[in-house]
Every structure is written in structure tokens, then in C-alpha cells.
Write an enzyme that holds these catalytic residues in place. Structure first.
Site, PDB file in Angstrom:
ATOM      1  N   MET A  30     -11.476  58.121   6.461  1.00  0.00           N
ATOM      2  CA  MET A  30     -11.254  56.913   7.164  1.00  0.00           C
ATOM      3  C   MET A  30     -11.039  55.832   6.185  1.00  0.00           C
ATOM      4  O   MET A  30     -11.343  54.709   6.495  1.00  0.00           O
ATOM      5  CB  MET A  30     -12.184  56.478   7.970  1.00  0.00           C
ATOM      6  CG  MET A  30     -12.146  57.752   9.506  1.00  0.00           C
ATOM      7  SD  MET A  30     -12.703  57.032  10.879  1.00  0.00           S
ATOM      8  CE  MET A  30     -14.137  56.412  10.716  1.00  0.00           C
ATOM      9  N   ALA A  32     -11.897  53.255   2.703  1.00  0.00           N
ATOM     10  CA  ALA A  32     -13.017  52.793   2.168  1.00  0.00           C
ATOM     11  C   ALA A  32     -13.694  53.842   1.470  1.00  0.00           C
ATOM     12  O   ALA A  32     -14.991  53.866   1.531  1.00  0.00           O
ATOM     13  CB  ALA A  32     -14.030  52.072   3.506  1.00  0.00           C
ATOM     14  N   GLU A  35     -17.811  57.360  -3.949  1.00  0.00           N
ATOM     15  CA  GLU A  35     -18.190  58.489  -4.990  1.00  0.00           C
ATOM     16  C   GLU A  35     -18.476  59.660  -3.919  1.00  0.00           C
ATOM     17  O   GLU A  35     -17.818  60.763  -4.511  1.00  0.00           O
ATOM     18  CB  GLU A  35     -19.330  57.927  -5.894  1.00  0.00           C
ATOM     19  CG  GLU A  35     -19.432  58.831  -6.827  1.00  0.00           C
ATOM     20  CD  GLU A  35     -18.057  59.382  -7.602  1.00  0.00           C
ATOM     21  OE1 GLU A  35     -18.053  60.521  -7.907  1.00  0.00           O
ATOM     22  OE2 GLU A  35     -17.006  58.528  -7.846  1.00  0.00           O
ATOM     23  N   GLY A  36     -18.857  59.438  -2.598  1.00  0.00           N
ATOM     24  CA  GLY A  36     -19.135  60.774  -1.712  1.00  0.00           C
ATOM     25  C   GLY A  36     -17.768  61.440  -1.727  1.00  0.00           C
ATOM     26  O   GLY A  36     -17.424  62.480  -1.502  1.00  0.00           O
ATOM     27  N   HIS A  37     -16.600  60.588  -1.430  1.00  0.00           N
ATOM     28  CA  HIS A  37     -15.330  61.050  -1.074  1.00  0.00           C
ATOM     29  C   HIS A  37     -14.866  61.666  -1.970  1.00  0.00           C
ATOM     30  O   HIS A  37     -14.186  62.629  -2.027  1.00  0.00           O
ATOM     31  CB  HIS A  37     -14.226  59.876  -0.475  1.00  0.00           C
ATOM     32  CG  HIS A  37     -14.897  59.371   0.611  1.00  0.00           C
ATOM     33  ND1 HIS A  37     -15.167  57.960   0.744  1.00  0.00           N
ATOM     34  CD2 HIS A  37     -14.635  59.585   2.019  1.00  0.00           C
ATOM     35  CE1 HIS A  37     -15.424  57.665   2.016  1.00  0.00           C
ATOM     36  NE2 HIS A  37     -15.068  58.736   2.864  1.00  0.00           N
ATOM     37  N   SER A 185     -22.444  55.747   1.623  1.00  0.00           N
ATOM     38  CA  SER A 185     -21.721  55.801   2.658  1.00  0.00           C
ATOM     39  C   SER A 185     -20.986  54.428   2.832  1.00  0.00           C
ATOM     40  O   SER A 185     -21.325  53.353   2.312  1.00  0.00           O
ATOM     41  CB  SER A 185     -22.871  55.480   3.958  1.00  0.00           C
ATOM     42  OG  SER A 185     -22.183  55.043   5.137  1.00  0.00           O
TER      43      SER A 185
END
Ligand code: PAF
Length: 289
Positions: A30, A32, A35-37, A185
Site C-alpha cells: 500500500m 509508504a 526496509e520491510g517491503h 511498519s
């Protein structure tokens, strides 16, 4: 990196890759991005020849209009990150494209959508399942990668794909954490400085829950251990602490016999953070031979 806003642009691109024998991987987001993405994209690149990433702020998974309106939108920065990460195509469908004539046809997974986080967010997981089904249908990837941080979402997507016989493999990617343990997040950006400093309590609570499971404690004791750690942080308001079967998300009675997932949700001011960790109970002693 190609940028597609409609399927007439995206589909011929993907069809060309597939015809040339490439395996096309998908990461849905979605926006924004953080680093997680990027960890999802790295995993997708390792497991595919071409990677498509989607950016779509899906209205049907938001309960309150205000939440949807305040969701961060940073298209230029997101596209720059996707490009730098080696994504081959970004698909940014419009709302009219995803929901022609308005939302009407939905995908429901009743056994998983009303429990845990779904109990307090009616309609959220139905919206997630619907959007993910549409994004999978739009791209037609051989596999898609989702974060384990949203454990219930991952379980729901896996079940939907299995139940609807969708020809795609679903992979989970471990949660990426800051040095102090806070799970990455998009919501972290909305924490005040004091709440940001307090938020790693979630990770400490999960570690306490995991230690309890690994000692052979009952599921309820692991839940109690997590709740006590969260209660020790005055800025955190516990929303839920659950120890569930990792495969089915069913409640566990007594001592777990197989892998469990510890699921935590707590509010820091207005911001609800969630986090999770899996844990293995000790293996039963072998009977003396
Ligand atoms: O996890 C997310 O970002 C969203 O829930 C998803 C999977 C892209 C569906 O809108």
C-alpha cells in the site's frame, strides 16, 4: 522500471516475460515503503526472474474514512525505492480500475477473517482478501511474497489461494526489526518520540512469551507473560495477546504440542501496533528404552 496504471499496459508486459520463460514474482504493497517491503522485494527477486510490485491503498480494508484519508501516500519516493531495488514493473491501479462501478464482488474467508485482529476491525480482512485476489488475478505471478509481521493476513492469503485453487505459491518473509527490536511498519512514522521509545516493549513481550512456550508453559501462561511485560510500559495499552496454533490460528488449550504463533497488539496513543513471533514447545522426553 515500467510503470503501469492499467491492465492494458501491465498484461502485455507480463505476457511477454512469461512467453519468454520468465517466472514472474509479485509483491503487493500500500506504498509508504520501508526496509520491510525491501526485504519482500529481495526475496521475490531471489525466487523469480521478473518482479512486479503493486502500490494500491485499498479502500475496502479501512474501517474509518479518516484512517483511509490519513494513510501516508508518497508515490515518487516509493517508485524511487522500487526502482533502486531492481523491480521490473510497478503497477499502480486506480480505484476505478480495481473496483469498477464501486466495490460489489468480495472474497470472504470466514474462518480467519472474524478472529483476532479481525474481531475489532469488521470487514478489514474481507477487504484484504478481495484486493489480494484482484492483484493476483491482474498480474498472474508464479509466486507472491508477504510479510510474516501481518501473520493473520498471510494465513488468510494462503487459505484463500488454496481454497480458490489459484495457481500461485505464497511465501512468508521474516519480520524486519529496528536495532531495538521494533518491527518495521508504515505506522511507526505516526508515533510520537516518547511512544517510539516505548514501542520496543512489544518485542520484549514476545520474547517473554516465546521463553514461556519454550519452557513448556501452557498457552494461557505465555499470553499472561506477554501481557505483564506490556503492562510494565505505561505508554502502551494492550489490545490483545494471543498464543495460537501457527498453522491454523486456532486457540491452543493447555500446553502447545506443536509450533505456535504469539500475536500482540497494543496502542501507543492513537497508533495501534501489531507484532508476532513463532515459538516451538520443548520436544517431549523420549521414554526410556
Ligand atoms: O499488507 C498490505 O500492505 C495490504 O494489506 C495488502 C496485502 C497490499 C492488501 O491491500
Amino acid at each position: 522500471m515500467k510503470i503501469a496504471r492499467d491492465l492494458d499496459t501491465l498484461r502485455p508486459l507480463v505476457a511477454g516475460w512469461t512467453a519468454a520463460g520468465a517466472r514472474v514474482g509479485l509483491v503487493t504493497t500500500m506504498g509508504a515503503l520501508h526496509e520491510g517491503h525491501m526485504a519482500l522485494i529481495r526475496a521475490a527477486r531471489e525466487g523469480s526472474d521478473r518482479v512486479v510490485a503493486t502500490i494500491f491503498v485499498n479502500p475496502t480494508q479501512f474501517g474509518e474514512a479518516a484512517d483511509l484519508a490519513s494513510y501516508p501516500r508518497r508515490e515518487d519516493a516509493d517508485l524511487a525505492m522500487l526502482r533502486a531495488a531492481g523491480v521490473d514493473a510497478a503497477w499502480l491501479p486506480t480505484i476505478d480500475h480495481m473496483y469498477p462501478g464501486g466495490p460489489d464482488t468480495f472474497v470472504a474467508v470466514p474462518s480467519l477473517e472474524g478472529i483476532l485482529m479481525g474481531a475489532t476491525r469488521p470487514g478489514h480482512f474481507r477487504g484484504v482478501a478481495t484486493a489480494v485476489a484482484k492483484l493476483l488475478n491482474g498480474v498472474g505471478p508464479h509466486a507472491a511474497w508477504f510479510g510474516e509481521k501481518d501473520f493473520q493476513q498471510l494465513a488468510l492469503v494462503r487459505k484463500m489461494v488454496r481454497d480458490l485453487l489459484m495457481p500461485v505459491a505464497i511465501h512468508g518473509v521474516p519480520t524486519v526489526r529496528e536495532g531495538d527490536g521494533l518491527a518495521l511498519s508504515s505506522r511507526n512514522a505516526r508515533l510520537s518520540a516518547a511512544d517510539r521509545a516505548a514501542a520496543p516493549v512489544l518485542h520484549r513481550a514476545l520474547l517473554a512469551g516465546r521463553a514461556a512456550v519454550e519452557r513448556g508453559a501452557a498457552a494461557a501462561a505465555a499470553e499472561g507473560a506477554m501481557a505483564r511485560v506490556v503492562a510494565s510500559e505505561p505508554r502502551a495499552a494492550l489490545a490483545s495477546a494471543d498464543c495460537r496454533d501457527a498453522a491454523t490460528l486456532a486457540p491452543v488449550d493447555g500446553r502447545p504440542a506443536s509450533e505456535v504463533v504469539l500475536l500482540l497488539a497494543a496502542r501507543f496513543g492513537e497508533v495501534l501496533l501489531i507484532d508476532q513471533m513463532t515459538a516451538e514447545p520443548p520436544t517431549p522426553e523420549e521414554p526410556p528404552s
